[in-house]
Design a protein around this motif. Structure first.
Motif, PDB file in Angstrom:
ATOM      1  N   VAL A  21      -9.162 -25.039-137.909  1.00 39.95           N
ATOM      2  CA  VAL A  21      -7.771 -24.884-137.494  1.00 39.95           C
ATOM      3  C   VAL A  21      -6.797 -25.375-138.570  1.00 39.95           C
ATOM      4  N   HIS A  22      -7.160 -26.409-139.318  1.00 43.75           N
ATOM      5  CA  HIS A  22      -6.231 -26.911-140.340  1.00 43.75           C
ATOM      6  C   HIS A  22      -5.978 -25.890-141.455  1.00 43.75           C
ATOM      7  N   TRP A  23      -6.781 -24.846-141.533  1.00 45.53           N
ATOM      8  CA  TRP A  23      -6.567 -23.763-142.488  1.00 45.53           C
ATOM      9  C   TRP A  23      -5.213 -23.084-142.240  1.00 45.53           C
ATOM     10  N   MET A  24      -4.712 -23.172-140.992  1.00 45.25           N
ATOM     11  CA  MET A  24      -3.436 -22.558-140.624  1.00 45.25           C
ATOM     12  C   MET A  24      -2.259 -23.522-140.706  1.00 45.25           C
ATOM     13  N   LEU A  25      -2.480 -24.740-141.137  1.00 49.61           N
ATOM     14  CA  LEU A  25      -1.426 -25.753-141.151  1.00 49.61           C
ATOM     15  C   LEU A  25      -0.179 -25.286-141.900  1.00 49.61           C
ATOM     16  N   ASN A  26      -0.337 -24.717-143.072  1.00 51.05           N
ATOM     17  CA  ASN A  26       0.811 -24.255-143.855  1.00 51.05           C
ATOM     18  C   ASN A  26       1.282 -22.849-143.470  1.00 51.05           C
ATOM     19  N   HIS A  27       0.600 -22.256-142.510  1.00 52.72           N
ATOM     20  CA  HIS A  27       0.945 -20.906-142.072  1.00 52.72           C
ATOM     21  C   HIS A  27       1.466 -20.891-140.643  1.00 52.72           C
ATOM     22  N   SER A  28       1.793 -22.061-140.112  1.00 51.52           N
ATOM     23  CA  SER A  28       2.287 -22.147-138.741  1.00 51.52           C
ATOM     24  C   SER A  28       3.371 -23.213-138.656  1.00 51.52           C
ATOM     25  N   ILE A  29       4.149 -23.125-137.586  1.00 53.28           N
ATOM     26  CA  ILE A  29       5.215 -24.091-137.358  1.00 53.28           C
ATOM     27  C   ILE A  29       5.266 -24.452-135.878  1.00 53.28           C
ATOM     28  N   GLY A  30       5.765 -25.643-135.609  1.00 52.16           N
ATOM     29  CA  GLY A  30       6.036 -26.068-134.237  1.00 52.16           C
ATOM     30  C   GLY A  30       4.894 -25.853-133.274  1.00 52.16           C
ATOM     31  N   GLU A  31       5.210 -25.226-132.163  1.00 54.40           N
ATOM     32  CA  GLU A  31       4.234 -24.986-131.098  1.00 54.40           C
ATOM     33  C   GLU A  31       3.063 -24.123-131.552  1.00 54.40           C
ATOM     34  N   GLY A  32       3.276 -23.275-132.517  1.00 49.87           N
ATOM     35  CA  GLY A  32       2.207 -22.398-132.984  1.00 49.87           C
ATOM     36  C   GLY A  32       0.985 -23.176-133.429  1.00 49.87           C
ATOM     37  N   TYR A  33       1.198 -24.221-134.213  1.00 53.98           N
ATOM     38  CA  TYR A  33       0.055 -25.011-134.675  1.00 53.98           C
ATOM     39  C   TYR A  33      -0.574 -25.781-133.521  1.00 53.98           C
ATOM     40  N   GLN A  34       0.255 -26.364-132.665  1.00 55.94           N
ATOM     41  CA  GLN A  34      -0.276 -27.119-131.527  1.00 55.94           C
ATOM     42  C   GLN A  34      -1.096 -26.220-130.607  1.00 55.94           C
ATOM     43  N   GLN A  35      -0.644 -25.005-130.389  1.00 54.36           N
ATOM     44  CA  GLN A  35      -1.400 -24.075-129.551  1.00 54.36           C
ATOM     45  C   GLN A  35      -2.747 -23.745-130.188  1.00 54.36           C
ATOM     46  N   LEU A  36      -2.773 -23.586-131.513  1.00 58.62           N
ATOM     47  CA  LEU A  36      -4.050 -23.348-132.199  1.00 58.62           C
ATOM     48  C   LEU A  36      -4.977 -24.548-132.073  1.00 58.62           C
ATOM     49  N   VAL A  37      -4.425 -25.749-132.175  1.00 58.09           N
ATOM     50  CA  VAL A  37      -5.234 -26.970-132.021  1.00 58.09           C
ATOM     51  C   VAL A  37      -5.896 -26.993-130.650  1.00 58.09           C
ATOM     52  N   GLU A  38      -5.178 -26.548-129.626  1.00 57.31           N
ATOM     53  CA  GLU A  38      -5.727 -26.527-128.272  1.00 57.31           C
ATOM     54  C   GLU A  38      -6.720 -25.390-128.069  1.00 57.31           C
ATOM     55  N   LEU A  39      -6.472 -24.248-128.690  1.00 56.87           N
ATOM     56  CA  LEU A  39      -7.348 -23.087-128.517  1.00 56.87           C
ATOM     57  C   LEU A  39      -8.628 -23.170-129.344  1.00 56.87           C
ATOM     58  N   ALA A  40      -8.545 -23.699-130.549  1.00 58.55           N
ATOM     59  CA  ALA A  40      -9.676 -23.665-131.480  1.00 58.55           C
ATOM     60  C   ALA A  40     -10.957 -24.303-130.944  1.00 58.55           C
ATOM     61  N   PRO A  41     -10.901 -25.459-130.256  1.00 62.13           N
ATOM     62  CA  PRO A  41     -12.162 -26.053-129.796  1.00 62.13           C
ATOM     63  C   PRO A  41     -12.959 -25.171-128.835  1.00 62.13           C
ATOM     64  N   VAL A  42     -12.280 -24.338-128.064  1.00 63.79           N
ATOM     65  CA  VAL A  42     -13.014 -23.455-127.157  1.00 63.79           C
ATOM     66  C   VAL A  42     -13.480 -22.189-127.855  1.00 63.79           C
ATOM     67  N   ALA A  43     -13.031 -22.000-129.099  1.00 64.77           N
ATOM     68  CA  ALA A  43     -13.421 -20.842-129.929  1.00 64.77           C
ATOM     69  C   ALA A  43     -13.604 -19.598-129.068  1.00 64.77           C
ATOM     70  N   PRO A  44     -12.511 -19.118-128.483  1.00 61.36           N
ATOM     71  CA  PRO A  44     -12.628 -18.023-127.518  1.00 61.36           C
ATOM     72  C   PRO A  44     -13.225 -16.732-128.060  1.00 61.36           C
ATOM     73  N   PHE A  45     -13.252 -16.549-129.364  1.00 58.80           N
ATOM     74  CA  PHE A  45     -13.831 -15.332-129.930  1.00 58.80           C
ATOM     75  C   PHE A  45     -15.170 -15.583-130.616  1.00 58.80           C
ATOM     76  N   ARG A  46     -15.734 -16.768-130.451  1.00 62.01           N
ATOM     77  CA  ARG A  46     -17.049 -17.039-131.037  1.00 62.01           C
ATOM     78  C   ARG A  46     -18.112 -16.394-130.158  1.00 62.01           C
ATOM     79  N   THR A  47     -18.983 -15.651-130.784  1.00 58.62           N
ATOM     80  CA  THR A  47     -20.064 -14.991-130.054  1.00 58.62           C
ATOM     81  C   THR A  47     -21.353 -15.088-130.859  1.00 58.62           C
ATOM     82  N   ALA A  48     -22.451 -14.939-130.156  1.00 60.88           N
ATOM     83  CA  ALA A  48     -23.744 -14.925-130.826  1.00 60.88           C
ATOM     84  C   ALA A  48     -24.077 -13.517-131.314  1.00 60.88           C
TER      85      ALA A  48
END
Length: 111
Positions: A21-48
């Motif tokens: 998620v920190h890869w997006m740190l310089n590409h996001s602002i405000g709530e956008g980064y916080q929302q990614l921080v919350e979404l990333a741990p569940v990795a909603p698009f990770r599949t086997a």
């Protein structure tokens, strides 16, 4: 590649677990980064199985320097919605200001 298409790919890389998620740190602002921080741990698009891909991505300009975009993400035979907002700063760089999946900020499929 347009800014909204580029950001759809970047967001998918984070939400599939291919990038931290920190890869997006310089590409996001405000709530956008916080929302990614919350979404990333569940990795909603990770599949086997199949690697997720951006099937379509459309931009909806609101005013100069602000774009809301929507993307369809396909993983095998499953398709999910991703929406995000881009804002252009004084330096003319685009940054993600908000992100939602399936109409939600927490990454779980909507009811």
């Amino acid at each position: 590649m347009t800014p909204h298409e580029l950001f759809a790919e970047r967001l998918l890389a984070v939400l599939s677990g291919r990038r931290p998620v920190h890869w997006m740190l310089n590409h996001s602002i405000g709530e956008g980064y916080q929302q990614l921080v919350e979404l990333a741990p569940v990795a909603p698009f990770r599949t086997a199985g199949a690697r997720p891909v951006v099937r379509t991505c459309r931009a909806h300009p609101l005013v100069p320097g602000i774009v809301e975009a929507s993307a369809c993400i396909a993983t095998g035979d499953r398709v999910r919605a991703m929406a995000f907002r881009l804002e252009q700063g004084p330096d003319l760089r685009w940054r993600c200001a908000a992100v939602e999946l399936d109409g939600r900020h927490d990454g779980r499929p909507g009811a």
